[in-house]
Design an enzyme around this catalytic site. Structure first.
Site, PDB file in Angstrom:
ATOM      1  N   GLU A 283       0.832  -1.208   0.000  1.00 41.66           N
ATOM      2  CA  GLU A 283       0.000   0.000   0.000  1.00 41.66           C
ATOM      3  C   GLU A 283       0.865   1.255   0.000  1.00 41.66           C
ATOM      4  OE1 GLU A 283      -3.544   1.977   2.797  1.00 41.66           O
ATOM      5  OE2 GLU A 283      -2.225   0.415   3.599  1.00 41.66           O
ATOM      6  N   LYS A 344      -9.730   2.441  -3.455  1.00 41.09           N
ATOM      7  CA  LYS A 344     -10.199   1.859  -2.199  1.00 41.09           C
ATOM      8  C   LYS A 344     -11.599   2.347  -1.851  1.00 41.09           C
ATOM      9  CE  LYS A 344      -8.690   1.092   2.579  1.00 41.09           C
ATOM     10  NZ  LYS A 344      -7.718   1.473   3.621  1.00 41.09           N
ATOM     11  N   CYS A 396      -5.588  -2.776   2.565  1.00 35.83           N
ATOM     12  CA  CYS A 396      -5.527  -2.693   4.022  1.00 35.83           C
ATOM     13  C   CYS A 396      -6.842  -3.094   4.693  1.00 35.83           C
ATOM     14  CB  CYS A 396      -5.090  -1.289   4.434  1.00 35.83           C
ATOM     15  SG  CYS A 396      -4.682  -1.141   6.187  1.00 35.83           S
TER      16      CYS A 396
END
Length: 517
Positions: A283, A344, A396
């Site tokens: 990430e 995301k 994540c």
């Protein structure tokens, strides 16, 4: 034993001191909450999850609604104070908050989450508890437990952490994960715990006692029978994987003076790595907007293409949203043999966006963390494509949402999660995070690549087992192979809808019985 005490008359029952209203029972509830944390990673003492739920259920047997709310809150506080203590690390070490302020914010976070269990206790005693039906009581409590697991994973973007089902990743019930996901495992544990408390009350009612024993043992026998069952099949030949772990300190991550160092680090580690089909960086491995890193990414894409590889890296993206406003996104992009970008969708409160930011920004440095103004990516985005495969991407926090993850996994050949767990320091947070990623692979019956900045970088097989791993807090490169998979597990096909239907019926039945009692 505490679970057998329900069969002893109250006046001769040593546990009555804890189950009746008063602070001793609240203290026991607080301690019971901590047992769930010990049942999860990194401790993995899974029987404690049973004991934890059983003690809470037993403690709500003789209380009124207000006392039940207090007892539920104590349970929740014990659970979250022990299980998400790493929040203090994020706020203090990386949010520039003083120890007293970090402690106060952590306390507020934990106390707020504990309200879920306070409401559970109040609703249970006020609307559902029925002392005249031990078996029905156990079933209704289990359904209510699942309802609050779902609520906690949805309300205010959700916090689906510390589900008791994760304790069964390597336990006897793990075979149920591909059937109904982690929520089915939580259901089975909660049902077993409450039945262990309820069964002694059924000794005089042989038919109900037999039914209770059957309900108690059936999930465990089924889980053992289905353990290691192959629900999916290989789709093609294995792919070689290189996952680069740069181990960049969080204090350096967004420092403009350290930008070139980070870009050169990932470049050089990749140049020195062995050729592979997939190269994965974690990430925000590229800690600069994609539009400003086009030259660098083009160079890396050329290197990857020359090797016949696809490179996937985390990188922030700036682009217009549906309303035409220019917004920032936490993204993943593919370069080399393929091209594509994923934005995301599930953001971390305060880490990636600030709720009520017009009130909170500027108060303390924690509310002004770098890159804390991300927007949510739109739902329905296409999966990442690499080497002709459909890859389900989770950035994540996204991997901890069971239903969200299942929706992407059902379209995929392979799972990928990238993270920067440096926010957790050396706490238990990264180990809990890894356990949830392993559960997603088990639920989906698919291989997963997990690439992180400072660990834990691993490859996970379709049974949730780690096949390759490199140490935490080291600069290292992971090598291994993953196999694309096809077919759907029952959980990917039906998701949690059958379990939700069962819980709705049980709760409705409990309400009707309570009113007619």
């Amino acid at each position: 034993m505490p679970l057998a005490c329900a069969a002893i008359p109250a006046q001769g029952n040593p546990m009555h001191w804890f189950t009746r209203p008063g602070w001793p029972g609240n203290l026991l509830a607080l301690l019971a909450g901590t047992l769930t944390t010990l049942s999860l990673a990194p401790f993995d003492i899974w029987p404690l999850a049973l004991l934890s739920v059983a003690l809470l259920y037993l403690g709500l047997r003789e209380t009124g609604p207000k006392q039940a709310a207090r007892r539920g809150w104590c349970y929740g506080f014990g659970l979250f104070a022990s299980g998400v203590s790493w929040v203090y690390v994020s706020i203090h070490d990386f949010g520039a908050a003083s120890p007293p302020l970090a402690g106060l914010l952590t306390f507020g976070f934990v106390a707020g989450l504990a309200l879920f269990f306070a409401l559970l206790g109040w609703l249970w005693v006020r609307l559902l508890r029925n002392r005249h039906s031990a078996l029905g009581d156990a079933l209704a409590f289990t359904a209510l437990w699942l309802a609050f697991d779902a609520l906690r994973g949805w309300l205010l973007t959700g916090f689906p952490w510390l589900y008791i089902g994760y304790s069964q990743l390597d336990g006897p019930l793990s075979g149920l994960a591909p059937v109904g996901g982690v929520w089915l495992l939580s259901f089975a544990i909660a049902l077993s715990a409450t039945l262990l408390v309820a069964l002694p009350r059924l000794r005089a009612d042989k038919p109900r006692l037999a039914a209770g024993i059957l309900l108690l043992i059936a999930p465990w026998l089924t889980g053992l029978a289905l353990k290691d069952r192959a629900w999916t099949q290989d789709k093609g030949e294995p792919l070689s994987v290189v996952a680069v772990q740069g181990n960049v300190e969080q204090s350096m991550k967004w420092d403009p003076k350290k930008l070139e160092m980070q870009l050169l680090l990932y470049r050089d580690m990749t140049f020195r790595s062995r050729p592979a089909d997939l190269i994965v960086w974690p990430e925000t491995a590229v800690p600069i907007l994609k539009e400003h890193a086009e030259g660098y990414l083009t160079m890396m894409a050329g290197f990857a293409k020359q090797r016949g590889s696809a490179l996937i890296t985390g990188v922030p993206v700036r682009q217009p949203n549906a309303e035409g406003e220019l917004r920032y996104y936490n993204g993943l992009t593919t370069a080399g043999e393929d091209a594509g970008t994923y934005l995301k969708q599930k953001l971390v409160p305060f880490g990636e966006y600030v709720p009520l930011q017009e009130l909170l920004r500027g108060l303390i440095a924690f509310f002004d963390l770098p890159m804390s103004d991300f927007a949510r990516g739109e739902s329905g985005q296409p999966l990442l494509q690499a080497r002709g495969l459909q890859i389900a991407p989770y950035i994540c926090y996204e991997v901890v949402y069971p239903e969200f993850a299942a929706g992407l996994a059902a379209q995929s050949d392979l799972l990928l999660t990238v993270s920067n767990d440096a926010w957790f320091g050396r706490s238990i947070g990264p180990l809990q995070h890894l356990q949830m990623a392993q559960m997603r692979a088990l639920e989906a019956g698919r291989w997963m690549i997990r690439a992180t900045n400072n660990g834990i970088t691993v490859l996970i097989d379709p049974y949730g087992r780690i096949t390759e791993q490199i140490p935490q807090f080291e600069q290292a490169v992971l090598y291994g192979e993953v196999t694309p998979m096809q077919g759907l597990t029952p959980y990917l096909r039906w998701r949690s809808w059958p379990l939700i239907a069962v819980c709705v019926l049980l709760l409705g039945w409990a309400l009707v019985r309570r009113k007619s009692a």
